[in-house]
Motif scaffolding. Structure first.
Motif, PDB file in Angstrom:
ATOM      1  N   VAL A   1       3.933  -2.530  -2.494  1.00  0.00           N
ATOM      2  CA  VAL A   1       4.362  -3.371  -3.608  1.00  0.00           C
ATOM      3  C   VAL A   1       3.647  -4.715  -3.468  1.00  0.00           C
ATOM      4  O   VAL A   1       3.535  -5.260  -2.370  1.00  0.00           O
ATOM      5  CB  VAL A   1       5.885  -3.604  -3.600  1.00  0.00           C
ATOM      6  CG1 VAL A   1       6.297  -4.526  -4.753  1.00  0.00           C
ATOM      7  CG2 VAL A   1       6.639  -2.282  -3.694  1.00  0.00           C
ATOM      8  N   GLY A   2       3.164  -5.246  -4.579  1.00  0.00           N
ATOM      9  CA  GLY A   2       2.484  -6.539  -4.542  1.00  0.00           C
ATOM     10  C   GLY A   2       2.178  -7.030  -5.929  1.00  0.00           C
ATOM     11  O   GLY A   2       2.707  -6.522  -6.919  1.00  0.00           O
ATOM     12  N   ASP A   3       1.280  -8.033  -6.018  1.00  0.00           N
ATOM     13  CA  ASP A   3       0.940  -8.582  -7.333  1.00  0.00           C
ATOM     14  C   ASP A   3      -0.514  -8.340  -7.712  1.00  0.00           C
ATOM     15  O   ASP A   3      -0.981  -8.813  -8.746  1.00  0.00           O
ATOM     16  CB  ASP A   3       1.254 -10.088  -7.377  1.00  0.00           C
ATOM     17  CG  ASP A   3       0.566 -10.851  -6.249  1.00  0.00           C
ATOM     18  OD1 ASP A   3      -0.324 -10.284  -5.589  1.00  0.00           O
ATOM     19  OD2 ASP A   3       0.936 -12.018  -6.038  1.00  0.00           O
ATOM     20  N   SER A   4      -1.259  -7.605  -6.874  1.00  0.00           N
ATOM     21  CA  SER A   4      -2.667  -7.309  -7.147  1.00  0.00           C
ATOM     22  C   SER A   4      -2.874  -5.807  -7.245  1.00  0.00           C
ATOM     23  O   SER A   4      -2.480  -5.059  -6.340  1.00  0.00           O
ATOM     24  CB  SER A   4      -3.541  -7.871  -6.025  1.00  0.00           C
ATOM     25  OG  SER A   4      -4.829  -7.282  -6.028  1.00  0.00           O
ATOM     26  N   VAL A   5      -3.498  -5.353  -8.331  1.00  0.00           N
ATOM     27  CA  VAL A   5      -3.746  -3.922  -8.512  1.00  0.00           C
ATOM     28  C   VAL A   5      -4.622  -3.386  -7.385  1.00  0.00           C
ATOM     29  O   VAL A   5      -4.299  -2.380  -6.741  1.00  0.00           O
ATOM     30  CB  VAL A   5      -4.410  -3.655  -9.880  1.00  0.00           C
ATOM     31  CG1 VAL A   5      -4.865  -2.199  -9.975  1.00  0.00           C
ATOM     32  CG2 VAL A   5      -3.436  -3.972 -11.012  1.00  0.00           C
ATOM     33  N   SER A   6      -5.726  -4.067  -7.133  1.00  0.00           N
ATOM     34  CA  SER A   6      -6.656  -3.615  -6.107  1.00  0.00           C
ATOM     35  C   SER A   6      -6.009  -3.680  -4.719  1.00  0.00           C
ATOM     36  O   SER A   6      -6.136  -2.751  -3.910  1.00  0.00           O
ATOM     37  CB  SER A   6      -7.922  -4.472  -6.134  1.00  0.00           C
ATOM     38  OG  SER A   6      -8.816  -4.079  -5.125  1.00  0.00           O
TER      39      SER A   6
END
Length: 556
Positions: free
Chosen positions: A487-492
C-alpha cells in the motif's frame, strides 16, 4: 386477525418488492465489501441477479404458482453474476422448487421452501464457508423449523425469521476474522436480508415504489393476475387512494373489502390512519370508485385494461418465437462443429487481442469491472461451434457463474478451468496441446495455472483495514492472490514492492500488462526497473489496456 396463507399474487408482489429493496440498497451493500477495490461488488451483483428474475416475472402474461416459480428460478439462474449472485440464484432455485406445485403458501410450505433453499445453495458451493450468506440462510431455515411447530400465523412467523436473520448476520464478524478486522458484516448476508425485508414490507401491505423494475412491456407489477386471456374474469385493474380526513375504522375497512370482493378479485385495501390504498380487479371500475367516494376524496386513480395488455403480450410472444425459429434455422446451416473451442473472460483491448492471437474463439468482456452473468456465458457457448468448450473465467468471482452455465448446457461438453486471473488464463491456453486428448489437456492446464502468481495494482475506493494494513480512499494497492501485498501513494513504487513479494529464487518469468491509465513511457520506465532488479529473470511486457488496474503482473 391471523394470516395463514400467501397467495400467488402476494408472493409475486413480495418477490418484486425484495428485488426493488436490494436495488435501492446495493451501494450500501457494496460498501461492506472487505476489499476496497473498484470492481463489480456484492450489492451490484446480487441486484443484477434478482433484477433478471424480476424482469421475467413482470413479463408473465398470466400468473400461477408454477409459472411464477419458473420465472424466478430461470431468471435468477441465467442472470446470476458473481459468487454472491450465483448463491442467491441457488437459494431462489431451491425455494421455488418447493412451492411450484402449491396453490397457496402456509407456514409448513414456507418452512419446507427455506429448507430447500438452504440445501440447494450449500450444494452449489464446493467448499462452503461459514460467516457468509450461507450461514444467514441456514440460521433462517433452522428458525423456521423451530417456529413451524409453534404457530401457523404468518404474521408471527415472518418477523421472527427476519429477526433471526439479522441476529445471525450480526455474528458473521465473529466467524470470519477478515470481517472483524474490516469492521463489517458479510455483504452477501446483508444482501439476502435486504431482499427478505423488502418482501416482508409487501406482505405488510406497505406501499412499495416499483419504478426500478417496471418492464418495458408486459403487465404492470402492481396488478399481476393469475388469469389467462380466456379466463380473465375481471378485466380492469383499478387502483386509487382514498383521503378520508379521519382514521379509517376497522369496521369500515371490513365492509369495504367485502363490497370489493362482491364486484371483483385481487383485493388490496390497506389503511394508514386517514389514507387508504386500494387495488381491485373488476369489470366495472365505476362501482369501486363510487363506493370509495362515500369515505372521502380520491387520488391517484389508475385503470388498466388487462385483456388488451394480454393480447399485446401474445403478439409480442409470437414475434419473439418467429425470430427464435429463424435464428435456429441459421444455426442449423453452420459449418460442422470443430472438436475444441475456447471462451475467455477478459478486460482491455490489449488483453483481448492476446487471447485472440492464442486462438480463443469468444471473448466475454467485463471481467472485474462488471462480472459477466451466467446468461453471458450461455450466449458465448451458443456462439462457439465446438463439441468441447473450455471456459477461462479469469476471476475468482466468475468461476461459479461459469460452472452454472456448464450445468445448464446439454448439447456441448463444457469444461471450466478455474482461472482466477487473466495471466492464469493466458498460461492455460498457451499450454493447450491440440495433439493431446481433452482429459490430458484439462489436467495439464489445471497443473500449469498453479505455478502462476498474480499481482494487480489499483486504487482504494474507501477506507478500511485489512491484512494488518491501514488503507485510505485513494491509496494505491498491490493485491496478490491471497491478499494485499503493498500500500502506498505511488503506482510504480507499490508495483515494485508487490513484485518483490511475488518473486523468489525459483522465478523464471515476469509478465507485465499495463493498463489504459499508464502511458507507454511510464510502462517502459517501470519495465526497465524490473529488468534491472531481476537480471536473471525474463521480463515480458504487453499493453493490456485494462481499466482500473494500472498493472497486472504474473510471476512464473
Amino acid at each position: 386477525m391471523a394470516t395463514k396463507t400467501i397467495s400467488v399474487e402476494m408472493l409475486a408482489r413480495m418477490f418484486l418488492a425484495g428485488a426493488q429493496n436490494i436495488e435501492a440498497k446495493k451501494e450500501y451493500i457494496n460498501e461492506l465489501n472487505v476489499f476496497p477495490v473498484p470492481d463489480g461488488d456484492t450489492g451490484t451483483n446480487m441486484s443484477l441477479t434478482i433484477m433478471s428474475a424480476a424482469k421475467e416475472v413482470t413479463a408473465l402474461p398470466a400468473l400461477d404458482m408454477t409459472s411464477l416459480a419458473k420465472a424466478i428460478s430461470s431468471g435468477s439462474l441465467r442472470g446470476a453474476r458473481g459468487n454472491s449472485g450465483v448463491i442467491l440464484s441457488q437459494l431462489l432455485r431451491g425455494f421455488t422448487k418447493a412451492v411450484r406445485d402449491e396453490k397457496e403458501i402456509d407456514v409448513q410450505v414456507l418452512t419446507k421452501a427455506v429448507q430447500r433453499a438452504k440445501e440447494t445453495a450449500y450444494k452449489a458451493v464446493m467448499k462452503p464457508k461459514e460467516g457468509t450468506i450461507l450461514t444467514v440462510a441456514r440460521g433462517i431455515a433452522e428458525k423456521a423449523e423451530e417456529l413451524a411447530a409453534q404457530t401457523d400465523d404468518l404474521e408471527v412467523f415472518l418477523p421472527a425469521l427476519i429477526e433471526e436473520g439479522d441476529a445471525v448476520l450480526a455474528k458473521t464478524p465473529e466467524m470470519l476474522p477478515v470481517l472483524k478486522e474490516a469492521g463489517v458484516v458479510d455483504s452477501g448476508g446483508q444482501g439476502l436480508m435486504e431482499v427478505l425485508k423488502g418482501a416482508y414490507d409487501a406482505f405488510l401491505g406497505k406501499e412499495v415504489d416499483y419504478t426500478a423494475i417496471q418492464p418495458e412491456s408486459g403487465v404492470n407489477v402492481q396488478k399481476i393476475s393469475a388469469d389467462t386471456e380466456a379466463e380473465i374474469k375481471f378485466g380492469y385493474c383499478t387502483e386509487f387512494i382514498i383521503l378520508t380526513g379521519r382514521e379509517f375504522q376497522e369496521k369500515e375497512e371490513r365492509e369495504f373489502k367485502a363490497y370489493l370482493e362482491s364486484i371483483g378479485d385481487s383485493i388490496v385495501c390497506v389503511a394508514d390512519d386517514d389514507v387508504v390504498k386500494v387495488h381491485v380487479h373488476t369489470n366495472d371500475p365505476g362501482l369501486a370508485i363510487q363506493k370509495a367516494l362515500t369515505f372521502g376524496q380520491l387520488s391517484r386513480i389508475k385503470i388498466d385494461n388487462m385483456r388488451e395488455e394480454h393480447e399485446e403480450k401474445l403478439i409480442r410472444d409470437a414475434e419473439k418465437l418467429a425470430r427464435t425459429q429463424k435464428e435456429q434455422e441459421k444455426k442449423e446451416k453452420k459449418e460442422p462443429r470443430k472438436a475444441v473451442g475456447f471462451i475467455a473472460v477478459s478486460i482491455g483491448d490489449g488483453m483481448n487481442e492476446i487471447f485472440r492471437e492464442l486462438g480463443v474463439d469468444y471473448i466475454i468482456e467485463g471481467g472485474q469491472t462488471m462480472n459477466p452473468s451466467t446468461d453471458d456465458m450461455l450466449t458465448a457457448i451458443d456462439h462457439v461451434n465446438a463439441n468441447t468448450i473450455f471456459i477461462l473465467p479469469n476471476n475468482k468471482n466468475i468461476v461459479m457463474a461459469a460452472s452454472q452455465a456448464q450445468s445448464l448446457t446439454k448439447d456441448k461438453d463444457i469444461i471450466v478451468i478455474p482461472t482466477k486471473t487473466v495471466p492464469q488464463g493466458i498460461t492455460a491456453v498457451i499450454n493447450y496441446n491440440p495433439e493431446e486428448d481433452v482429459d490430458t489437456n484439462e489436467e495439464t492446464m489445471l497443473e500449469e495455472i498453479k505455478h502462476v502468481k498474480t499481482g494487480q495494482v489499483t486504487y482504494a475506493v474507501r477506507d478500511t483495514r485489512i491484512d494488518d494494513k491501514e488503507i485510505h480512499e485513494g491509496d494505491i494497492m498491490g493485491i496478490g492472490d491471497a491478499g494485499i501485498l503493498a500500500v502506498g501513494d505511488s503506482v510504480s513504487g507499490v508495483a515494485e514492492e508487490m513484485l518483490a513479494e511475488l518473486t523468489d529464487e525459483d522465478s523464471e518469468l515476469i509478465s507485465i500488462y499495463y493498463g489504459e491509465d499508464v502511458s507507454d513511457e511510464e510502462a517502459e520506465a517501470f519495465v526497465a526497473k524490473v529488468e534491472a532488479a531481476y537480471p536473471e529473470v525474463d521480463v515480458d511486457a504487453h499493453r493490456g489496456g485494462q481499466p482500473i488496474y494500472y498493472y497486472v503482473v504474473a510471476v512464473e
